[in-house]
Design a protein around this motif. Structure first.
Motif, PDB file in Angstrom:
ATOM      1  N   ALA A 186      35.743  -0.557  41.291  1.00 30.61           N
ATOM      2  CA  ALA A 186      35.138  -0.032  42.520  1.00 30.61           C
ATOM      3  C   ALA A 186      34.085  -0.994  43.059  1.00 30.61           C
ATOM      4  CB  ALA A 186      34.516   1.338  42.244  1.00 30.61           C
ATOM      5  N   ARG A 233      35.767  -4.011  44.846  1.00 26.90           N
ATOM      6  CA  ARG A 233      36.252  -3.683  46.192  1.00 26.90           C
ATOM      7  C   ARG A 233      35.095  -3.697  47.183  1.00 26.90           C
ATOM      8  NH1 ARG A 233      41.406  -1.036  46.516  1.00 26.90           N
ATOM      9  NH2 ARG A 233      40.721   0.092  48.359  1.00 26.90           N
ATOM     10  N   GLU A 283      34.346  -6.314  50.375  1.00 24.73           N
ATOM     11  CA  GLU A 283      34.127  -5.775  51.726  1.00 24.73           C
ATOM     12  C   GLU A 283      32.806  -6.260  52.316  1.00 24.73           C
ATOM     13  OE1 GLU A 283      34.466  -1.633  50.957  1.00 24.73           O
ATOM     14  OE2 GLU A 283      36.628  -1.761  50.526  1.00 24.73           O
ATOM     15  N   TYR A 285      39.134 -10.451  41.393  1.00 33.04           N
ATOM     16  CA  TYR A 285      39.643  -9.084  41.543  1.00 33.04           C
ATOM     17  C   TYR A 285      41.136  -9.026  41.235  1.00 33.04           C
ATOM     18  CZ  TYR A 285      40.008  -4.442  43.754  1.00 33.04           C
ATOM     19  OH  TYR A 285      40.215  -3.105  44.026  1.00 33.04           O
ATOM     20  N   GLU A 309      43.053  -7.190  37.927  1.00 39.05           N
ATOM     21  CA  GLU A 309      44.240  -6.333  37.990  1.00 39.05           C
ATOM     22  C   GLU A 309      45.335  -6.879  37.089  1.00 39.05           C
ATOM     23  OE1 GLU A 309      48.219  -5.133  39.573  1.00 39.05           O
ATOM     24  OE2 GLU A 309      47.283  -7.113  39.639  1.00 39.05           O
ATOM     25  N   THR A 363      43.209   2.451  39.439  1.00 40.14           N
ATOM     26  CA  THR A 363      43.494   1.959  40.787  1.00 40.14           C
ATOM     27  C   THR A 363      44.020   3.096  41.649  1.00 40.14           C
ATOM     28  OG1 THR A 363      45.712   1.300  40.064  1.00 40.14           O
ATOM     29  CG2 THR A 363      44.004  -0.379  40.012  1.00 40.14           C
ATOM     30  N   PHE A 383      46.179  -3.130  45.895  1.00 42.38           N
ATOM     31  CA  PHE A 383      45.434  -4.291  46.381  1.00 42.38           C
ATOM     32  C   PHE A 383      45.990  -4.706  47.743  1.00 42.38           C
ATOM     33  CE2 PHE A 383      44.635  -4.273  41.902  1.00 42.38           C
ATOM     34  CZ  PHE A 383      43.380  -4.809  41.755  1.00 42.38           C
ATOM     35  N   HIS A 386      44.440  -2.686  50.485  1.00 46.42           N
ATOM     36  CA  HIS A 386      43.049  -3.090  50.675  1.00 46.42           C
ATOM     37  C   HIS A 386      42.970  -4.391  51.470  1.00 46.42           C
ATOM     38  CE1 HIS A 386      39.057  -4.656  48.940  1.00 46.42           C
ATOM     39  NE2 HIS A 386      38.757  -3.631  49.698  1.00 46.42           N
ATOM     40  N   TYR A 392      43.773 -13.710  50.487  1.00 45.63           N
ATOM     41  CA  TYR A 392      43.715 -12.504  49.657  1.00 45.63           C
ATOM     42  C   TYR A 392      44.966 -11.650  49.872  1.00 45.63           C
ATOM     43  CZ  TYR A 392      41.810  -7.982  48.009  1.00 45.63           C
ATOM     44  OH  TYR A 392      41.602  -6.786  47.368  1.00 45.63           O
ATOM     45  N   SER A 424      47.868 -10.565  47.145  1.00 45.55           N
ATOM     46  CA  SER A 424      47.983  -9.136  46.863  1.00 45.55           C
ATOM     47  C   SER A 424      49.401  -8.599  47.004  1.00 45.55           C
ATOM     48  CB  SER A 424      47.066  -8.347  47.805  1.00 45.55           C
ATOM     49  OG  SER A 424      47.577  -8.366  49.132  1.00 45.55           O
TER      50      SER A 424
END
Length: 400
Positions: A246, A249, A253, A265, A269, A283, A287, A290, A307, A311
């Motif tokens: 968390a 993420r 951001e 990140y 995962e 999760t 991803f 996101h 990213y 992902s």
């Protein structure tokens, strides 16, 4: 350092560093702007709520005072086969702390402090708190040797789950600079993640800090099954993992140009076993979702498009991989940016062109060579509106 001469700044500074402080900052010049209304008790240093401010001029003077004391104390430590005297211990610890304030990558100073830990005259837990402070310095936060020193201390403080002769695992490096198989509790992991976060605020896109965080995450996940009686109970550690996912993420951001964080990140995962319930427990959203949300909100940031690439749940190799979908996949997301001819949308359009070109290549629709790369670059710099299909056809025709 009883033999200090001149203004005696070095022993006074060493005493403050021995607290140790929560944070340290080098103040420009003589620090007069900050010290004008400060207490004279610690002058010429500023020490408030265990936060230490050291004027640069005072730091350099203290450094010059500390050098000869460090050299002589270190020499005595190296030459002696007996436990060091209290005087040598105090001199080596005090002078090395001052050297590290000015030069956090001072290898001799760090090695000397390791030797004091090995002699059991310097508490490794205290030394860990000292590195906490050094890592709040911009010059300290980016030093790989200081992060390595921290991991060395963690290995001294915490026992391993396996005998030393079996601690080297081919799948986890050579075991020399790893935290794998250490018995770390939830609060230790939280402390390490917090130290990394502070360091990355001080020195953005900090590769060595993120590498340390990955080693911590690797150690955390290795302890989660809790199959061995020597392992901590999995409940608190599972909560730490949830918090870390968390927190990452939220960090991404708030730091949308920090691709090092995004790589970490994704690596985090990747550490979760494919068939493990950890994936469903930790999760909530993919991803991919996101990344698409962030690209949609901030399409001019190349880091977010990269990213998005990382992902994707698989490498698209099917013929329909570039077909826009009603579900709003990555290709559909790129479409509006390609079709816009507005000058203000050019950065987003450029990233979208390169993204579709990458998708085309991974889908085996185009071959990449020097000529095709130049073609992609030319298209990316124009304002001509295109659909995804038109872009792919243009790239394919060029390749043929």
């Amino acid at each position: 350092m009883s033999g200090s001469t001149g203004s005696g700044l070095s022993p006074k500074l060493a005493k403050l560093l021995n607290e140790p402080p929560i944070s340290v900052e080098l103040l420009p010049g003589d620090g007069s702007e900050w010290l004008a209304n400060a207490s004279s008790e610690h002058a010429p240093f500023l020490f408030v709520d265990r936060n230490l401010g050291v004027p640069q001029k005072a730091a350099y003077k203290a450094y010059l005072e500390a050098v000869p004391h460090f050299q002589s104390a270190r020499q005595r430590l190296l030459e002696s086969s007996q436990p060091p005297s209290k005087h040598d211990i105090a001199d080596a610890a005090a002078s090395s702390s001052v050297l590290l304030l000015v030069n956090p990558a001072h290898q001799s100073a760090l090695n000397t402090r390791k030797r004091l830990v090995e002699f059991s005259v310097l508490d490794p837990t205290h030394e860990l708190r000292f590195t906490d402070a050094l890592l709040t310095l911009r010059e300290g936060a980016k030093q790989s040797i200081l992060w390595q020193h921290r991991r060395w201390l963690l290995r001294r403080i915490h026992r391993s789950t396996v005998p030393e002769s079996l601690s080297i695992s081919p799948s986890h490096g050579d075991g020399v600079d790893s935290l794998y198989n250490l018995v770390l509790d939830a609060e230790t992991f939280r402390a390490e993640f917090a130290v990394v976060e502070k360091a990355c605020e001080v020195y953005p896109r900090n590769y060595h800090a993120w590498a340390h965080r990955f080693l911590c995450a690797q150690a955390l996940i290795s302890l989660l099954p809790g199959n061995d009686d020597s392992s901590p109970p999995p409940g608190p550690l599972m909560e730490v993992l949830r918090e870390e996912l968390a927190r990452m993420r939220l960090w991404i951001e708030r730091h949308i140009s920090d691709y090092s964080a995004m790589q970490y990140y994704r690596q985090l995962e990747g550490l979760l076993p494919r068939e493990s319930p950890l994936r469903t427990l930790c999760t909530k959203d993919t991803f991919n979702k996101h990344a698409m949300e962030l690209v949609r909100a901030y399409p001019t940031y190349e880091s977010l498009w990269l990213y998005l690439r990382s992902s994707l749940p698989f490498v698209p190799c099917t013929p329909d991989a570039l077909t826009p979908t009603k579900e709003g996949g990555a290709t559909t997301l790129a479409g509006p940016f390609l079709s816009s001819g507005a000058k203000n949308d050019r950065p987003a359009r450029r990233h979208a062109v390169w993204f579709i070109a990458w998708m085309s290549w991974t889908s085996k629709k185009i071959q990449l060579d020097g000529a095709s790369m130049r073609k992609i670059a030319d298209i990316a710099e124009t304002n001509t509106p295109l659909t995804v299909a038109e872009l792919v056809a243009c790239l394919r025709d060029h390749g043929e």
